[in-house]
Design an enzyme around this catalytic site. Structure first.
Site, PDB file in Angstrom:
ATOM      1  CG  ASN A   1      -3.667  11.172  -7.504  1.00 43.03           C
ATOM      2  OD1 ASN A   1      -2.964  11.343  -8.536  1.00 43.03           O
ATOM      3  ND2 ASN A   1      -4.178  10.291  -6.925  1.00 43.03           N
TER       4      ASN A   1
ATOM      5  CG  HIS B   1      -5.988  12.772 -11.067  1.00 44.79           C
ATOM      6  ND1 HIS B   1      -6.221  11.774 -10.182  1.00 44.79           N
ATOM      7  CD2 HIS B   1      -6.873  13.826 -11.008  1.00 44.79           C
ATOM      8  CE1 HIS B   1      -7.296  12.189  -9.377  1.00 44.79           C
ATOM      9  NE2 HIS B   1      -7.635  13.524  -9.789  1.00 44.79           N
TER      10      HIS B   1
ATOM     11  CG  ASP C   1      -2.711   8.649 -14.025  1.00 45.17           C
ATOM     12  OD1 ASP C   1      -2.899   8.089 -12.967  1.00 45.17           O
ATOM     13  OD2 ASP C   1      -3.256   9.253 -14.897  1.00 45.17           O
TER      14      ASP C   1
ATOM     15  CG  ASP D   1      -1.819   1.055   1.209  1.00 44.73           C
ATOM     16  OD1 ASP D   1      -2.025   1.750  -0.025  1.00 44.73           O
ATOM     17  OD2 ASP D   1      -2.491   1.388   2.346  1.00 44.73           O
TER      18      ASP D   1
ATOM     19  CG  ASP E   1      -3.453   3.908  -2.268  1.00 46.33           C
ATOM     20  OD1 ASP E   1      -4.010   3.271  -2.103  1.00 46.33           O
ATOM     21  OD2 ASP E   1      -3.183   4.812  -1.571  1.00 46.33           O
TER      22      ASP E   1
END
Length: 277
Positions: A226, A231, A235, A218, A261
């Site tokens: 973000n 974003h 990405d 995680d 994530d």
């Protein structure tokens, strides 16, 4: 010739000279036989042969005909195009010389199904993973089948091989399969496919005593990236992290993105001790 009613008919005429005792030709004896039925049969046979040839030349599938020994008799234009061989060059050659087919996964030669058709008189289909290596080394994914040709007495006098280029269809099928099982952004296995592989691993562990390791990963504070950088940056980070994780695990292992994530790795045939290293 003409009959009394004005209709015509075919005749076969044989004439024999007749001589007297002195050897002088005196007259001829002619025998005329009506062969109209035979001529009609010949014309019908010619028409059927022409129709078969036109059909063979115009169909979209590739067709190769062989004799009873598996040597090539003819190729239609599609077969010539795919194999790179002309009929004039290939005639009399063994089928396997012209039709070089291997398994596309391991590149090993595929069994000569024409030999099975000729020896056992069976129609044989071969799809999936068949790859034709043409004379110019071009490769085509194909489906192919072979059928024996029987004479009227049942004797096998040859075989017909029919095959088609399915390269585009097979490529599209692989793309659809990949899209259904992978997350497009990091290009990793998706959650659904990972759960399927995990289920298979559990069955092998329970049934065969194999050991596998699953890791859950995680990313901390990924939302901050973000929110602060957008974003696009998020990405890009996911792609970089995916490549980093893939460089650490083995090629036989499975890495998946199972959430925004969240990542998971399945280490196949791996002990817990090795997995924790």
């Amino acid at each position: 010739n003409y009959r009394k009613n004005g209709s015509t008919y075919w005749v076969e005429l044989n004439s024999v000279p007749v001589a007297n005792e002195a050897g002088k030709l005196t007259h001829w004896v002619s025998v005329q036989r009506d062969i109209s039925d035979r001529k009609l049969m010949e014309q019908a046979f010619f028409q059927e042969k022409e129709l078969a040839q036109v059909t063979l030349q115009s169909i979209g599938d590739a067709v190769i005909a062989t004799d009873a020994d598996g040597h090539i008799s003819t190729l239609n234009p599609v077969a010539e195009k795919l194999t790179g061989w002309l009929t004039s060059e290939a005639k009399g050659l063994p089928l396997t010389t012209v039709l070089n087919i291997v398994d596309e996964t391991n590149r090993t030669p595929i069994e000569n199904i024409a030999q099975i058709a000729l020896s056992e008189g069976l129609i044989v289909d071969q799809g999936n993973n068949s790859l034709l290596i043409a004379r110019n080394n071009r490769e085509f994914a194909i489906d192919h089948c072979v059928a024996p040709i029987h004479y009227c007495n049942g004797k096998i006098i040859g075989a017909v091989v029919v095959f088609r280029d399915v390269t585009q269809v097979r490529t599209q099928a692989r793309q659809l399969t990949w899209q259904a099982t992978h997350d497009a952004l990091p290009q990793l296995v998706n959650r659904r496919e990972f759960e399927y592989q995990l289920d298979q691993a559990l069955h092998s562990a329970q049934g065969y005593g194999q050991e596998h390791v699953m890791l859950y990963l995680d990313l901390d504070r990924f939302k901050i990236v973000n929110d602060t950088s957008g974003h696009i940056a998020g990405d890009a980070l996911l792609r970089q992290i995916s490549q980093l994780f893939k460089s650490i695990i083995r090629k036989t292992d499975t890495l998946a993105r199972i959430g925004g994530d969240e990542f998971a790795a399945l280490l196949h045939n791996c002990s817990p001790e090795v997995g924790l290293e």
